[in-house]
Design an enzyme around this catalytic site. Structure first.
Site, PDB file in Angstrom:
ATOM      1  CD  GLU A  56      -4.839  -8.176   5.348  1.00 11.94           C
ATOM      2  OE1 GLU A  56      -4.934  -7.512   4.384  1.00 11.94           O
ATOM      3  OE2 GLU A  56      -4.469  -7.924   6.614  1.00 11.94           O
ATOM      4  CG  HIS A 100      -2.089  -0.902   1.095  1.00 11.61           C
ATOM      5  ND1 HIS A 100      -3.195  -0.547   0.656  1.00 11.61           N
ATOM      6  CD2 HIS A 100      -2.384  -1.958   1.743  1.00 11.61           C
ATOM      7  CE1 HIS A 100      -4.018  -1.717   0.729  1.00 11.61           C
ATOM      8  NE2 HIS A 100      -3.565  -2.505   1.350  1.00 11.61           N
ATOM      9  CG  HIS A 150      -3.800  -6.801   0.832  1.00  7.49           C
ATOM     10  ND1 HIS A 150      -3.333  -5.762   1.172  1.00  7.49           N
ATOM     11  CD2 HIS A 150      -2.697  -7.349  -0.248  1.00  7.49           C
ATOM     12  CE1 HIS A 150      -2.189  -5.386   0.741  1.00  7.49           C
ATOM     13  NE2 HIS A 150      -1.819  -6.394  -0.014  1.00  7.49           N
ATOM     14  CG  ASP A 185      -6.852  -3.497   1.667  1.00  7.54           C
ATOM     15  OD1 ASP A 185      -6.165  -4.172   1.306  1.00  7.54           O
ATOM     16  OD2 ASP A 185      -6.509  -2.520   2.997  1.00  7.54           O
TER      17      ASP A 185
HETATM   18  C1  LIG Z   1      -4.278  -3.399   7.438  1.00 10.06           C
HETATM   19  C2  LIG Z   1      -4.659  -4.268   6.356  1.00 10.06           C
HETATM   20  N1  LIG Z   1      -5.720  -3.532   5.742  1.00 10.06           N
HETATM   21  C3  LIG Z   1      -3.652  -4.431   5.347  1.00 10.06           C
HETATM   22  O1  LIG Z   1      -3.775  -3.591   4.263  1.00 10.06           O
HETATM   23  N2  LIG Z   1      -2.639  -5.418   5.519  1.00 10.06           N
HETATM   24  C4  LIG Z   1      -1.352  -5.593   4.645  1.00 10.06           C
HETATM   25  C5  LIG Z   1      -0.917  -6.811   5.378  1.00 10.06           C
HETATM   26  C6  LIG Z   1      -0.500  -4.558   4.819  1.00 10.06           C
HETATM   27  O2  LIG Z   1      -0.355  -3.691   5.615  1.00 10.06           O
HETATM   28  O3  LIG Z   1       0.152  -4.231   3.683  1.00 10.06           O
HETATM   29 ZN   LIG Z   2      -4.360  -4.111   2.055  1.00  9.06          ZN
END
Ligand SMILES: C[C@@H](N)C(=O)N[C@H](C)C(=O)O
Ligand SMILES: [Zn+2]
Length: 186
Positions: A161, A97, A164, A104
């Site tokens: 997740e 990100h 994601h 997400d």
């Molecule tokens: C915090 C969650 N929405 C997320 O994006 N997790 C992944 C592992 C990240 O932080 O890159």
């Molecule tokens: Zn994510």
């Protein structure tokens, strides 16, 4: 445009629905950590997401995004709350990100209503795993539908997740800490 340019998804596609949880208090941090609800991505990633939205439209479906580019400083805040690499990337390496190359998101129907999924967004439990075999059959079908739609444009999902996805070639983009107000809206 340069594929590495950070752009606002709304300048590329206005039909993707925004529900940017980190611009509200309704998230696992229990505080607003983004000044405004924006989905910023690398131009190359944004174009692929827009194509997925177009493909889904033919099935009377669409995308709703919860998070896109995330400044590294916010990643550090997240890590303080949940220092667990299953759910939050370690800021010493940075998240995809932070590179503007991860998103997400979920699916919505033709009325903009979210499709049922096996867990809530950012529910840090086994129910969020891509391989989770519980919940309703419909929720697992919807999760698969989202994964198939994203894979068509080269996105890869995270095993822990269902929401994601990383864009192919994410590693070419640098970990970034530019605040949202320094990124053009159009
Ligand atoms: C915090 C969650 N929405 C997320 O994006 N997790 C992944 C592992 C990240 O932080 O890159
Ligand atoms: Zn994510």
């Amino acid at each position: 445009m340069n594929p590495s340019q950070l752009v606002d998804i709304q300048s590329i596609n206005r039909e993707i629905i925004l529900d940017i949880k980190y611009a509200t208090n309704n998230n696992f941090l229990k505080q607003k950590v983004y000044p405004e609800p924006r989905c910023v991505l690398r131009y190359g990633t944004a174009k692929k997401l827009a194509q997925i939205q177009e493909n889904l439209k033919q099935k009377k479906l669409g995308l709703k995004v919860y998070d896109c580019y995330r400044p590294l400083s916010v990643q550090r805040q997240m890590w303080k709350v949940v220092p667990d690499e299953n759910y939050v990337a370690n800021p010493t390496q940075g998240s995809r990100h932070n590179r503007g190359a991860a998103v997400d998101l979920t699916l919505v129907d033709g009325n903009g209503q979210e499709l049922e999924m096996p867990s809530q967004f950012d529910e840090f439990s086994g129910k969020s795993r891509r391989s989770y075999n519980g919940g309703t059959v419909r929720s697992r079908q919807n999760r698969q539908l989202l994964e198939d739609a994203m894979k068509q444009q080269g996105f890869t999902g995270l095993v822990t997740e269902w929401w994601h996805f990383d864009a192919a070639g994410w590693e070419v983009y640098p970990v970034t800490d530019v605040p949202f107000n320094k990124i053009a809206q159009n």
